[in-house]
Design a protein around this motif. Structure first.
Motif, mmCIF file in Angstrom:
data_model
loop_
_atom_site.group_PDB
_atom_site.id
_atom_site.type_symbol
_atom_site.label_atom_id
_atom_site.label_comp_id
_atom_site.label_asym_id
_atom_site.label_seq_id
_atom_site.Cartn_x
_atom_site.Cartn_y
_atom_site.Cartn_z
ATOM 1 N N UNK A 111 0.858 21.357 6.921
ATOM 2 C CA UNK A 111 -0.028 21.694 5.815
ATOM 3 C C UNK A 111 -0.729 20.475 5.249
ATOM 4 N N UNK A 112 -0.021 19.341 5.225
ATOM 5 C CA UNK A 112 -0.636 18.094 4.763
ATOM 6 C C UNK A 112 -1.707 17.629 5.743
ATOM 7 N N UNK A 113 -1.451 17.766 7.035
ATOM 8 C CA UNK A 113 -2.449 17.373 8.033
ATOM 9 C C UNK A 113 -3.698 18.246 7.930
ATOM 10 N N UNK A 114 -3.512 19.537 7.662
ATOM 11 C CA UNK A 114 -4.661 20.425 7.454
ATOM 12 C C UNK A 114 -5.439 19.992 6.213
ATOM 13 N N UNK A 115 -4.714 19.590 5.161
ATOM 14 C CA UNK A 115 -5.362 19.082 3.949
ATOM 15 C C UNK A 115 -6.166 17.823 4.253
ATOM 16 N N UNK A 116 -5.605 16.917 5.039
ATOM 17 C CA UNK A 116 -6.326 15.696 5.412
ATOM 18 C C UNK A 116 -7.623 16.030 6.143
ATOM 19 N N UNK A 117 -7.578 16.984 7.072
ATOM 20 C CA UNK A 117 -8.775 17.362 7.809
ATOM 21 C C UNK A 117 -9.849 17.907 6.869
ATOM 22 N N UNK A 118 -9.437 18.742 5.914
ATOM 23 C CA UNK A 118 -10.390 19.288 4.945
ATOM 24 C C UNK A 118 -10.940 18.179 4.056
ATOM 25 N N UNK A 119 -10.078 17.253 3.662
ATOM 26 C CA UNK A 119 -10.487 16.155 2.786
ATOM 27 C C UNK A 119 -11.535 15.276 3.458
ATOM 28 N N UNK A 120 -11.309 14.992 4.732
ATOM 29 C CA UNK A 120 -12.231 14.123 5.468
ATOM 30 C C UNK A 120 -13.627 14.730 5.511
ATOM 31 N N UNK A 121 -13.743 16.019 5.835
ATOM 32 C CA UNK A 121 -15.090 16.606 5.938
ATOM 33 C C UNK A 121 -15.736 16.743 4.566
ATOM 34 N N UNK A 122 -14.931 16.934 3.524
ATOM 35 C CA UNK A 122 -15.480 16.967 2.161
ATOM 36 C C UNK A 122 -16.075 15.607 1.795
ATOM 37 N N UNK A 123 -15.323 14.538 2.052
ATOM 38 C CA UNK A 123 -15.806 13.196 1.717
ATOM 39 C C UNK A 123 -17.028 12.838 2.550
ATOM 40 N N UNK A 124 -17.023 13.237 3.818
ATOM 41 C CA UNK A 124 -18.178 12.945 4.677
ATOM 42 C C UNK A 124 -19.459 13.561 4.129
ATOM 43 N N UNK A 125 -19.318 14.701 3.481
ATOM 44 C CA UNK A 125 -20.488 15.392 2.948
ATOM 45 C C UNK A 125 -21.019 14.735 1.681
#
Length: 211
Positions: A177-191
């Motif tokens: 679940x933390x790894x899924x959160x990291x993936x979501x966080x990365x694309x949010x920051x990229x935007x």
């Protein structure tokens, strides 16, 4: 913003939706899947049945977890009115699922699972937690995932330039679940989409949120 982490061997599968809030906090919603055999082999050490009753987990009657559960969950969230901007994902074993998602019309983005990509998000998530700005509705399974994470420093660097990578405290303590959160966080920051912090924002401690 979304992310997911696929199961490998006896790992769990997890998906996350991340929503920046107007008051500067970030709301996180996770859902996970695990096989019934894994639950039985766990011998009651982990409260999977309780999490299932809370709607945070599906226990699957299959030897492996189909990747379709991720697609179906995101589709259900979309049908409930969620607008999914970008889905971040680890490309390992995700080719068919990613093609299926793109065919549906979702935008997806690869998140490489290395220190160059994950170091900054890990520092940011820790800062949000310390400031009480990471909100996950007291989800006990998300709390479990967070508590299972151990920060591993890159041994090639000194303390000043240390680079963080996530790892498990012990093998049985899952962090999907933390790894899924990291993936979501990365694309949010990229935007480049930052929440606007209101001057009157009330800040809660992580301890307050977990009570």
């Amino acid at each position: 913003w979304a992310g997911y982490d696929l199961s490998m061997s006896d790992d769990l599968t997890a998906a996350v939706l991340l929503c920046p809030l107007p008051d500067g906090r970030v709301h996180v919603r996770q859902h996970s899947w695990v096989t019934r055999d894994y639950v039985l082999n766990d011998g009651g050490k982990t409260p999977f049945l309780h999490w299932q009753l809370l709607g945070k987990l599906d226990i699957v009657d299959a030897e492996i977890i189909s990747k379709d559960v991720i697609y179906d969950w995101f589709l259900h969230q979309e049908n409930l009115g969620e607008i999914i901007e970008v889905i971040g994902y680890d490309p390992a074993n995700a080719v068919r699922l990613n093609q299926q998602m793109e065919a549906h019309g979702w935008v997806t983005d690869v998140v490489r699972q290395g220190a160059l990509t994950l170091n900054d998000p890990m520092h940011e998530i820790l800062d949000y937690m310390r400031q009480g700005r990471l909100v996950f509705d007291r989800d006990p399974m998300m709390r479990w995932y967070l508590n299972n994470v151990r920060l591993r420093n890159d041994p090639r660097r000194d303390a000043v330039t240390a680079v963080w990578m996530p790892t498990k405290r012990v093998r049985k303590r899952k962090i999907d679940g933390f790894m899924a959160l990291l993936d979501a966080w990365v694309v949010w920051v990229r935007a480049g989409v930052e929440p606007e912090v209101e001057p009157s924002m009330t800040v809660y401690t992580l301890e307050d949120m977990m009570q």
